[in-house]
Design a protein around this motif. Structure first.
Motif: not given
Length: 332
Positions: A58-61, A307-311, A94-97, A67-71
């Protein structure tokens, strides 16, 4: 909705977004227990040790603006550490559920665990609904917000799933893994499903966000025809990929290299795909839980992949989005 194994692209209406939406990405996390992917389905014997690594993820995101979606499924939704960690991020915006249903560990336990019943959509409609409702209510109770998105575990959408979601007020489904066929394991066949967002039922009801998978190579336009006929011949598919003729690329760090992901992103964007849905399984955050992450080096590679994909997505002008933004931006 038609049964997943009999549907084709012409059965669905493509969803459209406001022009300002552009091309965006969504990160979904199959947040689940640890279990033996090659073993029998069991109601017991699973682990949740990797949940302690979600805080780091989560800190990394947050550090890369995602904003990650935790399923989350039943074992995660009942775990105090997961409730605390994910709940804090959700409450902070900072996240969604969301919901992920693994039938074999989700009460009521009225079915015999096994391959067929591991797909929620294969269950009798009443039992599928009962399992889903208990999980949805538990998530809302423990995390303090109603979930807005659903993914059937093992991508197991069924003929009664859309109506169930619509009755429950779930606006979005993301169970479809376009171009994949799970019928050999008694699951759905998504080989001819669209990769663009579409309406799962009519009139406008549940919005489907398929996990993004594209074909790359000189024969990619024939991918939907060729791949189903060659999927039982992995050596042939390997040769086609090495010759740059045909390769299937899902946007996940699990089994996909950064270079492959970049090629997949280029294809998706060049085809005008408005939303790229990326995914992975939360047990991959710790070594030894999935076939893709065996040691700490693999964990480090997982983070480097993100990291590289989001860059690269940023370089291509793709902005991370959220479920809330998607709901607000869809037009029809």
């Amino acid at each position: 909705m038609k049964r997943p194994d009999s549907a084709s692209p012409r059965n669905f209406r493509t969803a459209r977004f406001v022009s300002s939406f552009g091309q965006r990405s969504l990160l979904t996390v199959d947040t689940e227990e640890e279990f033996d992917w090659s073993g029998p389905f069991s109601r017991t014997g699973y682990g949740v040790r990797h949940v302690g690594q979600i805080c780091k993820f989560q800190d990394f995101c947050e550090s890369i603006g995602v904003t990650p979606v935790y399923l989350v499924d039943w074992p995660i939704a009942t775990l105090p550490l997961a409730i605390e960690t994910i709940g804090a991020a959700v409450n902070a915006g900072k996240a969604e559920i969301g919901i992920q249903l693994h039938p074999w560990v989700n009460p009521p336990h009225d079915e015999q665990p096994g391959p067929h019943n591991s797909y929620a959509g294969n269950l009798p409609a009443e039992l599928e609904d009962q399992k889903f409702t208990r999980l949805r209510d538990l998530i809302e109770q423990n995390f303090g917000v109603p979930p807005l998105i659903y993914r059937a575990g093992r991508y197991g959408l069924g003929p009664n799933s859309a109506a169930m979601l619509r009755r429950s007020g779930i606006a979005i489904d993301s169970s479809v893994r376009s171009t994949f066929d799970y019928s050999d394991g008694q699951g759905p066949n998504y080989s001819q499903y669209p990769v663009v967002p579409f309406w799962l039922d009519e009139p406008r009801g549940v919005l489907e966000l398929p996990l993004t998978t594209v074909f790359w190579g000189m024969l990619r336009k024939q991918g939907r025809f060729l791949y189903p006929r060659l999927r039982k011949h992995p050596l042939v598919l390997g040769v086609l990929a090495r010759l740059a003729l045909l390769e299937r690329i899902p946007l996940t760090p699990e089994g996909v290299t950064v270079d492959e992901a970049r090629r997949g992103i280029d294809i998706a964007l060049d085809d005008g795909l408005p939303l790229l849905v990326l995914s992975f399984h939360s047990p991959s955050l710790a070594p030894g839980n999935t076939p893709y992450v065996r040691n700490q080096h693999d964990v480090d590679c997982l983070y480097d992949w993100w990291r590289r994909v989001y860059a690269y997505l940023e370089k291509r002008g793709v902005v991370p989005t959220t479920i809330r933004e998607i709901i607000d931006s869809v037009e029809n």
